[in-house]
Design an enzyme around this catalytic site. Structure first.
Site, PDB file in Angstrom:
ATOM      1  N   ASP A  12      40.961  31.895  37.653  1.00 25.23           N
ATOM      2  CA  ASP A  12      41.428  33.265  37.456  1.00 25.23           C
ATOM      3  C   ASP A  12      42.943  33.278  37.638  1.00 25.23           C
ATOM      4  OD1 ASP A  12      41.196  36.141  37.200  1.00 25.23           O
ATOM      5  OD2 ASP A  12      41.627  36.260  39.335  1.00 25.23           O
ATOM      6  N   TYR A  44      48.080  38.097  34.618  1.00 29.36           N
ATOM      7  CA  TYR A  44      47.932  37.671  33.232  1.00 29.36           C
ATOM      8  C   TYR A  44      47.806  38.904  32.321  1.00 29.36           C
ATOM      9  CZ  TYR A  44      46.835  32.721  34.374  1.00 29.36           C
ATOM     10  OH  TYR A  44      46.872  31.412  34.787  1.00 29.36           O
ATOM     11  N   GLY A  45      47.387  39.995  32.919  1.00 24.96           N
ATOM     12  CA  GLY A  45      47.026  41.181  32.131  1.00 24.96           C
ATOM     13  C   GLY A  45      48.173  41.865  31.431  1.00 24.96           C
ATOM     14  N   ASN A  76      39.225  38.256  32.878  1.00 22.29           N
ATOM     15  CA  ASN A  76      38.958  38.909  31.582  1.00 22.29           C
ATOM     16  C   ASN A  76      40.108  38.698  30.621  1.00 22.29           C
ATOM     17  OD1 ASN A  76      36.550  41.201  31.347  1.00 22.29           O
ATOM     18  ND2 ASN A  76      37.019  40.561  33.434  1.00 22.29           N
ATOM     19  N   CYS A 185      37.409  43.770  33.963  1.00 25.96           N
ATOM     20  CA  CYS A 185      38.497  43.166  34.743  1.00 25.96           C
ATOM     21  C   CYS A 185      37.905  42.701  36.066  1.00 25.96           C
ATOM     22  CB  CYS A 185      39.604  44.194  34.985  1.00 25.96           C
ATOM     23  SG  CYS A 185      40.929  43.595  36.052  1.00 25.96           S
ATOM     24  N   THR A 186      38.393  41.556  36.528  1.00 27.67           N
ATOM     25  CA  THR A 186      37.859  40.978  37.767  1.00 27.67           C
ATOM     26  C   THR A 186      37.884  41.927  38.957  1.00 27.67           C
ATOM     27  OG1 THR A 186      40.095  40.110  38.054  1.00 27.67           O
ATOM     28  CG2 THR A 186      38.410  38.571  37.279  1.00 27.67           C
TER      29      THR A 186
END
Ligand code: DGL
Length: 272
Positions: A12, A44-45, A76, A185-186
């Protein structure tokens, strides 16, 4: 039946993927797990597909250096932006969270109207819409980026008035329009009680961590990769930035202490 004791790699952008590791551990107590959290480069989003793909590839190489038998992109954003490419590049089975979440949502919806919430990158990629369009071309998918949810969860503010105000704002366009909502999303499983309350009792929430863990079991069985029963399963945690913060916040995501966390400062260079 064939079996394989090698570990499963889970990665992740940071902490959030521990929700997936937790779901995997609950379903598969005999599997050894190696977790990599890219805490030096999170989030990362908000990054481009090129960057997230490069980071994800480096992590896959690192995990392969640890002889993993399968890789799970718990993130995700990485699943949406990088996993299709990585799957084509490697022979080791690689799975992300988009397919499992999309499949469960299409299975559970009664009206065919499905909502998806996630980071900006996940939503902008259109990955969930594409996956659902293949599964059910008649499905209507309504998406909504909720970038502030990640910060709320990392602050531990999941039941503060601020969280409610922000969630009301984000979820308003979805309320009354969907009967199923993917928590794409995590971090969002930690906001489940609030999201459930605001969406109402008729809306089914799809936890991408749980659906991913369920499909991972199927994937491992299909490849003859399950660990033998009653294996003494191990867990190892690696991060790319200082491990202290990860250790401190991990309990919130995992429900228990992670124990020893190792620091891998240069994941791009250190492959094993
Ligand atoms: N792990 C990310 C995801 O599931 C959330 C945090 C980030 O933006 O890196 O999309």
């Amino acid at each position: 039946m064939q079996s394989d004791r090698r570990p499963i790699g889970v990665f992740d952008s940071g902490l959030g993927g521990l929700t997936v590791l937790r779901a995997v551990r609950e379903r598969m107590p005999d599997e050894s797990l190696i977790y990599f959290g890219d805490t030096a480069r999170v989030p990362y989003g908000s990054k481009s597909a090129e960057t997230v793909t490069r980071f994800s590839r480096e992590i896959v190489e690192f995990l392969l250096g640890h002889e993993v038998k399968a890789v799970v992109a718990a993130c995700n954003s990485a699943s949406a932006l990088a996993v299709p490419l990585l799957k084509a590049e490697y022979t080791v089975p690689i799975m992300g969270v988009i397919g499992p979440g999309a499949r469960l949502a299409v299975e559970r919806t009664r009206s065919g109207r499905i909502g998806v919430i996630g980071t900006r990158a996940t939503i902008a990629s259109g990955a969930y819409e594409r996956a659902m369009a293949v599964l059910d071309p008649a499905a209507t998918v309504v998406t909504q980026p909720c970038p502030l949810f990640v910060s709320l969860v990392e602050e531990g503010w999941t039941d503060r008035p601020a969280a409610r105000l922000i969630a009301e704002e984000y979820l308003a366009p979805l309320r009354g329009r969907v009967d199923t909502l993917v928590l794409g999303c995590t971090h969002y499983p930690l906001l489940k009680p609030l999201i459930a309350e605001l969406m109402g009792p008729d809306v089914v929430l799809i936890d991408s961590a749980e659906s991913c863990a369920a499909e991972l079991g199927v994937l491992l069985n299909a490849h003859g990769l399950r660990a033998p029963e009653r294996t003494a399963a191990t867990e190892r945690f690696y991060v790319s930035d200082a491990p202290e913060l990860f250790s401190r916040l991990s309990t919130r995501f995992l429900g228990r202490d992670v124990g020893d966390v190792r620091h891998v400062p240069e994941v791009a260079e250190l492959k094993g």
